[in-house]
Design an enzyme around this catalytic site. Structure first.
Site, short mmCIF file in Angstrom:
data_model
loop_
_atom_site.label_atom_id
_atom_site.label_comp_id
_atom_site.label_asym_id
_atom_site.label_seq_id
_atom_site.Cartn_x
_atom_site.Cartn_y
_atom_site.Cartn_z
N GLU A 166 35.70 44.75 39.73
CA GLU A 166 35.53 46.07 38.93
C GLU A 166 35.04 46.69 37.49
OE1 GLU A 166 39.52 46.99 38.98
OE2 GLU A 166 39.31 47.20 40.88
N GLU A 363 39.12 45.57 48.06
CA GLU A 363 40.50 46.05 47.26
C GLU A 363 41.50 47.35 47.82
OE1 GLU A 363 41.65 46.06 43.23
OE2 GLU A 363 40.84 43.86 43.11
C1 GAL Z 1 42.43 46.88 39.99
C2 GAL Z 1 42.57 45.03 39.52
C3 GAL Z 1 43.45 44.34 40.13
C4 GAL Z 1 44.51 44.94 40.20
C5 GAL Z 1 44.64 46.05 40.91
C6 GAL Z 1 46.38 46.62 41.12
O1 GAL Z 1 42.01 47.59 39.59
O2 GAL Z 1 41.15 45.07 40.41
O3 GAL Z 1 43.15 43.47 39.08
O4 GAL Z 1 45.49 44.62 39.00
O5 GAL Z 1 44.18 46.92 40.62
O6 GAL Z 1 47.03 46.68 40.01
#
Ligand code: GAL
Length: 460
Positions: A166, A363
């Site tokens: 990200e 994710e």
């Molecule tokens: C994403 C990030 C993670 C984690 C997740 C949930 O944006 O890549 O590091 O924090 O959010 O909050």
């Protein structure tokens, strides 16, 4: 209906060094920007909990990897900490870090879990931030040097690399929104940070390719699909601008090796273009990835501003407004919209407009505040809401696969409740509950369900 996924589909979860390892000041590690920020402004962190210990993976990685196995994982993504591997940013390699990462990677492989390794998860070493962070080309060179060391040290076993997680987030949070150190709010500086990050990415890809390894390299992007409020020209323009600035700014260089001319024109219109040096264009062209990781949590709904902004925008949000769609489905425990079809829209866009490059969902997940409310009589979290969330997204992912998407896997954020930046442990995301007092780990209902899905390659 049966939802069956390919036999070699990646099932697993994601985490990151700063959110999981702990031992922030042990094992020879130097401070990164979060360690430093917590030391000077602990009141900015939820519950006053900083990155010092996070979920203690540094000490418990063997039993945690056994847990991953129990959760049906055939793959797992985490990151290497630059400030652990090269504590002064550019010089000596820390042997304790090499020993730790070797032990983690060897253990994962011994359990039949493919490690997918990311090089940078928001965690600039403080000594490099002091030298300008991503505003400095010297830091870009230092990152490429660090990446090259990672390939040389671990490339015999790591076959799937990612340069950044990200990369737009440190731009938005660190240089536009006051949510990450160095807490600057300055559009021009933010553009430079983004541009230099893209160069650093391309330099790392180039360095990896030069080694002619039998692996692949990619980047992980939070591709937040952007939906306009209406088909009115003003809403469409607002939505397009949000998409250019917040999605395509990294997607196009990573997949096409160059920027969208519309993005360049938009920045030029507001005199926000970064300084370009000779050779940058060729370097960006060399940064095309083999594999894309996609983080997807929620859609971005956008409308035109009621009062059009005049003058130079201070942040992207001066060019569009967020829109709350009536009747949207909400995660009531976190304040985020749930829109499962978004995952399908992203994969379809990549298939139709970006050559259907291999990708995976790196994710996706559901944060829940106050999750102890859902602990049942057997002492485990009965998180049916998380099962519904995952299932809903997998159904749309399955449809994208049927239509020919090159999506190779699905990783949840995350396997064990971990520390989330300013929110610390406020929102829990794990398949496993972490008791902060005792550090005890207990598999949630969703963890058992996820393991079954992974082992059965799908669900009914
Ligand atoms: C994403 C990030 C993670 C984690 C997740 C949930 O944006 O890549 O590091 O924090 O959010 O909050």
């Amino acid at each position: 209906m049966q939802y069956r996924f390919p036999d070699n589909f990646w099932w697993g979860s994601a985490s990151s060094a700063p959110q999981m390892e702990g031992a922030a000041a042990r094992g020879g590690k130097s401070a990164n920007i979060f360690d430093h920020w917590f030391a000077i402004a602990p009141e900015r962190f939820h519950g006053g909990i900083g990155p010092t210990d996070t979920s203690t993976f540094y000490d418990h990685f063997e039993s945690d990897i056994a847990l991953l196995k129990q959760l049906g994982h055939n793959s797992f993504r985490t990151s290497i900490s630059w400030s652990r591997l090269i504590p002064d940013g550019t010089g000596e390699i820390n042997p304790e870090a090499v020993a730790f990462y070797n032990a983690v990677f060897d253990r994962l492989l011994a359990e039949g879990i493919t490690p997918l390794i990311n090089l940078y998860h928001f965690d600039m070493p403080m000594c490099m931030q002091e030298r300008g962070g991503w505003e400095s080309r010297e830091v870009v060179a230092a990152y490429i040097h660090y990446a090259s060391h990672c390939f040389a040290l671990f490339g015999d076993r790591i076959k799937h690399w990612f340069t950044f997680n990200e990369p737009i987030v440190p731009v938005e949070c660190g240089y536009l929104g006051h949510h990450h150190y160095p807490c600057v709010v300055d559009f021009g500086r933010a553009v430079t940070v983004a541009y230099h990050t893209a160069l650093a990415h391309a330099g790392a890809v180039q360095a990896y390719r030069a080694r002619q390894e039998d692996g692949e390299i990619g980047i992980i992007l939070n591709l937040t699909p952007t939906y306009p409020r209406s088909q009115e020209p003003a809403d469409l323009l607002a939505s397009r601008r949000a998409d250019l600035l917040l999605n395509k700014s990294f997607l196009d260089p990573a997949l096409k090796g160059c920027y969208d001319p519309e993005l360049i024109a938009l920045l030029e219109q507001y005199d926000l273009l970064p300084q370009v040096a000779e050779g940058d264009k060729a370097l960006l062209a060399a940064g095309k990835v083999d594999l894309l990781g996609i983080n997807y949590y929620q859609p971005r709904r956008v409308k035109a501003k009621d009062e059009p902004w005049s003058g130079t925008p201070r942040t992207p949000e001066d060019l569009f407004d967020y829109y709350e769609m009536p009747g949207r489905k909400m995660n009531p425990h976190r304040g985020w919209e749930i829109y499962e079809k978004g995952i399908y829209d992203i994969l379809t866009d990549l298939r139709v407009n970006y050559g259907n490059l291999p990708c995976y969902i790196s994710e996706n997940g559901m944060g829940v505040e106050g999750e102890e409310r859902f602990i049942g009589p057997q002492g485990r979290v009965e998180d049916d809401y998380r099962i519904d969330f995952i299932r809903g997204h997998l159904e749309w992912l399955h449809r994208a696969l049927e239509e020919g998407s090159a999506c190779r896997g699905y990783h949840l954020w995350t396997f064990i409740d971990n520390w989330s930046w300013l929110n610390a442990y406020k929102n829990r995301y794990g398949l496993v509950r972490l008791d902060l007092e005792t550090q005890q780990r207990t598999i949630k209902k969703s963890g058992h369900w996820f393991a079954d899905v992974a082992r059965n390659h799908g669900f009914n």
